[in-house]
Structures are given as structure tokens and as C-alpha cells.
Design a protein around this motif. Sequence first.
Motif, short mmCIF file in Angstrom:
data_model
loop_
_atom_site.label_atom_id
_atom_site.label_comp_id
_atom_site.label_asym_id
_atom_site.label_seq_id
_atom_site.Cartn_x
_atom_site.Cartn_y
_atom_site.Cartn_z
N GLY A 75 0.51 -1.57 -0.54
CA GLY A 75 0.11 -0.28 0.03
C GLY A 75 0.96 0.95 0.26
O GLY A 75 2.29 0.89 -0.73
N THR A 76 0.27 2.03 0.68
CA THR A 76 1.38 3.90 1.19
C THR A 76 1.97 3.54 1.39
O THR A 76 3.48 4.23 1.10
N GLU A 77 2.46 2.51 2.27
CA GLU A 77 4.03 1.98 2.79
C GLU A 77 4.99 1.67 1.73
O GLU A 77 5.90 2.34 1.59
N ARG A 78 4.22 1.34 0.69
CA ARG A 78 5.46 1.26 -0.41
C ARG A 78 6.04 1.86 -1.12
O ARG A 78 6.86 1.63 -1.53
N ALA A 79 3.98 2.56 -1.83
CA ALA A 79 5.00 4.06 -2.43
C ALA A 79 5.89 4.78 -2.10
O ALA A 79 7.49 4.99 -2.87
N LYS A 80 6.04 5.15 -0.18
CA LYS A 80 6.78 6.16 0.44
C LYS A 80 8.23 5.39 0.07
O LYS A 80 8.92 5.74 0.31
#
Length: 126
Positions: A26-31
Motif C-alpha cells: 500500500g501507501t508504505e510501499r509507495a513511500k
Amino acid sequence: MRDIRSAPFCWQDKNTLRLLKKTFEGTERAKILAMYTALTWIASDQSGGASNPEEIYGYTDMIEDYTGLDPHFIKSAILKFEELGILTRYREQREDGKFGRWLVRLGDPKAKEEGSTGIPVDDTST
């Protein structure tokens, strides 16, 4: 047709990208992917195209500028990268024998046991 032969570029290790994709969601992967891209981008900018840039330093503020990520996330990402073997942290030793800023050195996660090679990037905020 556009000629990009002399265009500046930076490399991201595909094994590292695969590890990050597998490990985070999710968002953590993108960051995390933005963070890794920023580290390799900064290293590329500072190396001047050197094939083995050993003396390259960047700052947490610079990583924040490249990514737009919160400094607290940057610090936590550096620790996660260290756990995965993507980088190692160490203290710079000054000429007066005292220790200075924290630095990180990018490396190959598969080479964790062999020791890190790669590009130091400063994490001055830890």
C-alpha cells in the motif's frame, strides 16, 4: 526521435526493488520506493557519473526535498532499509578523532553478510 544517449540517469537495483515490493504494501510501499529512488538519485547526482562513487554524502533534508516525505518517515525508512540489508549506518569519524554525523551506505541486500558496498548518504537527524 529524441536522443537520450547523453541524458543524466540513475540506477535502481532490481533485486532491491523486488525485495521492497515483496516486503511492503500500500501507501508504505509507495513511500519506501520513493525513498529508495531518492537515495539512488542523490547518489547519482553527487557521483558525477562515477562508476564507483565512494565519497558521496547527502542529507535528510535533501531526501525530504527529493521525495516530499516526512523526516520521521525518512528516519524510520533508513532503519527498515538497514534491517533488510539495503544499507548500513555508521558514524563519521572526524580528523580530531571524535565522531560526527550518522551516515548510511547503500548496498546489495544479498551482500548483507559479506559487508556493504555502495554509496554513503548522510542521515544527520539521528
